[in-house]
Design a protein around this motif. Structure first.
Motif, PDB file in Angstrom:
ATOM      1  N   PHE B   3       0.839  -1.202   0.000  1.00 24.62           N
ATOM      2  CA  PHE B   3       0.000   0.000   0.000  1.00 24.62           C
ATOM      3  C   PHE B   3       0.870   1.247   0.000  1.00 24.62           C
ATOM      4  O   PHE B   3       2.011   1.221   0.461  1.00 24.62           O
ATOM      5  CB  PHE B   3      -0.901   0.031   1.242  1.00 24.62           C
ATOM      6  CG  PHE B   3      -1.909  -1.077   1.263  1.00 24.62           C
ATOM      7  CD1 PHE B   3      -3.147  -0.915   0.657  1.00 24.62           C
ATOM      8  CD2 PHE B   3      -1.608  -2.288   1.863  1.00 24.62           C
ATOM      9  CE1 PHE B   3      -4.075  -1.942   0.652  1.00 24.62           C
ATOM     10  CE2 PHE B   3      -2.525  -3.325   1.868  1.00 24.62           C
ATOM     11  CZ  PHE B   3      -3.759  -3.153   1.262  1.00 24.62           C
ATOM     12  N   ASP B  52      -4.420  -6.698   4.317  1.00 23.06           N
ATOM     13  CA  ASP B  52      -5.494  -6.103   3.524  1.00 23.06           C
ATOM     14  C   ASP B  52      -5.597  -4.617   3.881  1.00 23.06           C
ATOM     15  O   ASP B  52      -4.872  -4.129   4.744  1.00 23.06           O
ATOM     16  CB  ASP B  52      -6.831  -6.827   3.774  1.00 23.06           C
ATOM     17  CG  ASP B  52      -7.157  -6.919   5.258  1.00 23.06           C
ATOM     18  OD1 ASP B  52      -6.778  -5.997   6.021  1.00 23.06           O
ATOM     19  OD2 ASP B  52      -7.776  -7.912   5.668  1.00 23.06           O
ATOM     20  N   GLN B  53      -6.507  -3.947   3.226  1.00 23.89           N
ATOM     21  CA  GLN B  53      -6.589  -2.496   3.409  1.00 23.89           C
ATOM     22  C   GLN B  53      -7.009  -2.123   4.832  1.00 23.89           C
ATOM     23  O   GLN B  53      -6.520  -1.128   5.387  1.00 23.89           O
ATOM     24  CB  GLN B  53      -7.556  -1.892   2.372  1.00 23.89           C
ATOM     25  CG  GLN B  53      -7.672  -0.378   2.488  1.00 23.89           C
ATOM     26  CD  GLN B  53      -7.806   0.325   1.152  1.00 23.89           C
ATOM     27  OE1 GLN B  53      -7.689  -0.302   0.103  1.00 23.89           O
ATOM     28  NE2 GLN B  53      -8.038   1.628   1.167  1.00 23.89           N
ATOM     29  N   ALA B  56      -3.979  -2.320   7.014  1.00 26.64           N
ATOM     30  CA  ALA B  56      -3.093  -1.191   6.717  1.00 26.64           C
ATOM     31  C   ALA B  56      -3.628   0.080   7.370  1.00 26.64           C
ATOM     32  O   ALA B  56      -2.877   0.860   7.971  1.00 26.64           O
ATOM     33  CB  ALA B  56      -2.969  -1.010   5.202  1.00 26.64           C
ATOM     34  N   ALA B  57      -4.941   0.290   7.275  1.00 24.48           N
ATOM     35  CA  ALA B  57      -5.535   1.494   7.849  1.00 24.48           C
ATOM     36  C   ALA B  57      -5.404   1.497   9.367  1.00 24.48           C
ATOM     37  O   ALA B  57      -5.096   2.534   9.966  1.00 24.48           O
ATOM     38  CB  ALA B  57      -7.014   1.595   7.448  1.00 24.48           C
ATOM     39  N   LEU B  80      -5.270   6.014   1.630  1.00 25.44           N
ATOM     40  CA  LEU B  80      -4.526   4.769   1.502  1.00 25.44           C
ATOM     41  C   LEU B  80      -4.920   4.155   0.173  1.00 25.44           C
ATOM     42  O   LEU B  80      -6.106   4.074  -0.145  1.00 25.44           O
ATOM     43  CB  LEU B  80      -4.977   3.881   2.670  1.00 25.44           C
ATOM     44  CG  LEU B  80      -4.296   2.571   2.941  1.00 25.44           C
ATOM     45  CD1 LEU B  80      -2.844   2.800   3.334  1.00 25.44           C
ATOM     46  CD2 LEU B  80      -5.017   1.853   4.087  1.00 25.44           C
ATOM     47  N   GLU B  81      -3.935   3.746  -0.614  1.00 24.94           N
ATOM     48  CA  GLU B  81      -4.294   3.049  -1.854  1.00 24.94           C
ATOM     49  C   GLU B  81      -3.354   1.888  -2.085  1.00 24.94           C
ATOM     50  O   GLU B  81      -2.212   1.906  -1.631  1.00 24.94           O
ATOM     51  CB  GLU B  81      -4.271   4.011  -3.046  1.00 24.94           C
ATOM     52  CG  GLU B  81      -2.924   4.660  -3.277  1.00 24.94           C
ATOM     53  CD  GLU B  81      -2.878   5.546  -4.521  1.00 24.94           C
ATOM     54  OE1 GLU B  81      -3.942   6.011  -4.945  1.00 24.94           O
ATOM     55  OE2 GLU B  81      -1.775   5.745  -5.040  1.00 24.94           O
ATOM     56  N   GLN B  82      -3.848   0.902  -2.805  1.00 24.47           N
ATOM     57  CA  GLN B  82      -3.007  -0.253  -3.096  1.00 24.47           C
ATOM     58  C   GLN B  82      -1.907   0.169  -4.057  1.00 24.47           C
ATOM     59  O   GLN B  82      -2.166   0.900  -5.016  1.00 24.47           O
ATOM     60  CB  GLN B  82      -3.873  -1.353  -3.716  1.00 24.47           C
ATOM     61  CG  GLN B  82      -3.429  -2.731  -3.263  1.00 24.47           C
ATOM     62  CD  GLN B  82      -4.309  -3.820  -3.827  1.00 24.47           C
ATOM     63  OE1 GLN B  82      -5.533  -3.713  -3.760  1.00 24.47           O
ATOM     64  NE2 GLN B  82      -3.702  -4.852  -4.383  1.00 24.47           N
TER      65      GLN B  82
END
Lengths: 83, 83
Positions: B3, B52-53, B56-57, B80-82
């Motif tokens: 990410f 996963d997102q 990450a967040a 946040l982006e992949q």
């Protein structure tokens, strides 16, 4: 017309970001080993008056080049919206 | 998964932004009298790995609270982006 602008000033690619390295080291020593890189930059939020959006943008471009960013080491982008 | 995150750290409302005042003074002395306010902040671009997102967040949220921002004086937001 009143505008709000957000200017992002970041180091050019290839310029060593020692503050970013320090933050990365700090994160790792706190146990966040999954972070690979940290790059730092400046954020500037401006309120300004201009006749129209094009004039505001051209003023901002000039201000960023002359004062907000160091054109040798830094690049900038901005977004502009009517306030 | 990899990410990329962009964290914006800004001073809370009501906290005196002396760097912003200085920049405003600089802009005015260069002739940009149409600028009414300048607020400064920090920009942090991170590369990180997470399952996963959502993970990450939640990591980012924690890192921002613990190290990236000073919760007494500052607030933060991130996108946040992949990668």
């Amino acid at each position: 017309m009143k505008f709000r602008a957000k200017v992002e000033v970041t180091l050019k690619e290839g310029v060593l970001d020692s503050q970013g390295r320090t933050i990365l080291g700090g994160l790792r020593s706190l146990g966040y080993g999954d972070v690979e890189e940290v790059r730092t930059g400046k954020l500037l939020q401006l309120s300004l008056t201009a006749e129209d959006q094009a004039q505001a943008a051209s003023q901002l471009e000039e201000m960023a080049r002359r004062l907000l960013a160091n054109p040798v080491l830094e690049k900038f982008t901005f977004v502009l919206e009517q306030a």
